[in-house]
Write an enzyme that holds these catalytic residues in place. Structure first.
Site, PDB file in Angstrom:
ATOM      1  N   TYR A 125       0.828  -1.203   0.000  1.00  0.00           N
ATOM      2  CA  TYR A 125       0.000   0.000   0.000  1.00  0.00           C
ATOM      3  C   TYR A 125       0.861   1.250   0.000  1.00  0.00           C
ATOM      4  O   TYR A 125       2.038   1.232   0.366  1.00  0.00           O
ATOM      5  CB  TYR A 125      -0.946   0.009   1.211  1.00  0.00           C
ATOM      6  N   CYS A 126       0.272   2.357  -0.435  1.00  0.00           N
ATOM      7  CA  CYS A 126       0.917   3.666  -0.395  1.00  0.00           C
ATOM      8  C   CYS A 126      -0.171   4.718  -0.229  1.00  0.00           C
ATOM      9  O   CYS A 126      -1.323   4.381   0.053  1.00  0.00           O
ATOM     10  CB  CYS A 126       1.755   3.917  -1.655  1.00  0.00           C
ATOM     11  N   THR A 127       0.149   5.979  -0.416  1.00  0.00           N
ATOM     12  CA  THR A 127      -0.805   7.059  -0.127  1.00  0.00           C
ATOM     13  C   THR A 127      -2.062   6.992  -0.988  1.00  0.00           C
ATOM     14  O   THR A 127      -3.181   6.934  -0.487  1.00  0.00           O
ATOM     15  CB  THR A 127      -0.141   8.430  -0.317  1.00  0.00           C
ATOM     16  N   GLY A 129      -2.059   5.005  -4.122  1.00  0.00           N
ATOM     17  CA  GLY A 129      -1.983   3.903  -5.070  1.00  0.00           C
ATOM     18  C   GLY A 129      -1.008   4.113  -6.205  1.00  0.00           C
ATOM     19  O   GLY A 129      -0.770   3.200  -7.005  1.00  0.00           O
ATOM     20  N   ILE A 155      -4.151   4.398   0.711  1.00  0.00           N
ATOM     21  CA  ILE A 155      -4.654   4.642   2.064  1.00  0.00           C
ATOM     22  C   ILE A 155      -5.832   5.615   2.033  1.00  0.00           C
ATOM     23  O   ILE A 155      -6.794   5.480   2.792  1.00  0.00           O
ATOM     24  CB  ILE A 155      -3.538   5.220   2.951  1.00  0.00           C
TER      25      ILE A 155
END
Length: 273
Positions: A125-127, A129, A155
């Site tokens: 996951y990241c901020t 995508g 997220i």
């Protein structure tokens, strides 16, 4: 309307949060080959090789299953592919958060920790995508993981549905706000007194671009720099002429951190409740 063949955004791709023009003092619009450079040619490792996209509901169930296993060794890794200062103030419970300063370090981190990912199912996951598109593609290119999945919309989209879910703390954003919140948890602390604190401010030393967590009490006492070196520079600033001061962006905060940390002993970093 952009006519580029790869340009396609659906309504669900847009993400909104409270804020205004004052949050984007350096807003620029342009066309780039990479939004967040990974340091690997996009034509060599394409986003089209990315991992399987999981909707927030699906991702939530996967994390729930991982947590249900308790502290037992799992064949699943919950991987945060953001920078250390982002995961420091907010992260998913029991994630592996590499101590890297730039996304361009991520490929080297993967290369030096291949054994960690061998035969594992990876939930990345990241901020929003974006970094996962390239990051998951790079990880898949190593052909060591059993499966690679990524959180669709990042997220941000997860928090829209699960503000009190498995992501705790703040979500770092790259504008003047520095962070947005959906829950009241504070998982980081003041750099100086170690009290709970998660509001970033820029280091007060000229030319240093590091962020610092310094609570109001410590700031009032003059602790506004990111490290002792910068604190000393700040104190000496009034005594030195501009020609004497060196224009150096990075300080000991960065120099003291291994460029590519290795995590051979830790499958995940437990969230401190």
């Amino acid at each position: 309307m952009c006519s580029h063949p790869l340009f396609k955004m659906d309504k669900e791709d847009f993400k909104t949060s409270d804020g205004g023009a004052e949050c984007f003092t350096d807003l620029r619009i342009g066309v780039y080959k990479e939004i967040v450079p990974m340091g690997v040619d996009p034509d060599v490792i394409s986003y089209q090789l990315a991992g399987v996209h999981l909707e927030p509901e699906e991702f939530h169930k996967e994390v729930e299953a991982l947590l249900a296993e308790g502290d037992s060794c799992s064949d699943t890794i919950l991987l945060d592919c953001r920078n250390f200062y982002e995961s420091k103030i907010g992260q998913f419970t029991r994630c592996l958060a590499p101590d890297i300063r730039k996304f361009s370090y991520f490929p080297d981190y993967v290369d030096q920790n291949l054994e960690l990912f061998k035969d594992k199912k990876v939930l990345m996951y990241c901020t929003g995508g974006i970094r996962c598109e390239r990051g998951s593609a790079y990880l898949r290119s190593k052909d060591v993981c059993k499966e690679v999945y990524q959180l669709k919309g990042g997220i941000h989209k997860y928090l829209e549905q699960y503000p009190e879910g498995f992501y705790r703390g703040k979500l770092f954003v790259f504008d003047e706000r520095y962070a947005i919140s959906s829950n009241s948890d504070v998982i980081s602390d003041c750099r100086y007194c170690s009290c709970p604190w998660d509001k970033y401010e820029l280091c007060s030393t000229q030319f240093c671009c590091q962020l610092v967590l310094s609570c109001p009490s410590c700031r009032q006492n003059g602790h506004t720099a990111c490290c002792p070196t910068c604190q000393t520079k700040g104190q000496a600033k009034s005594e030195a002429s501009p020609a004497v001061l060196h224009h150096k962006e990075e300080c000991e905060c960065t120099c003291g951190r291994p460029r590519i940390p290795q995590d051979p002993q830790h499958i995940c970093v437990p969230y401190l409740e």
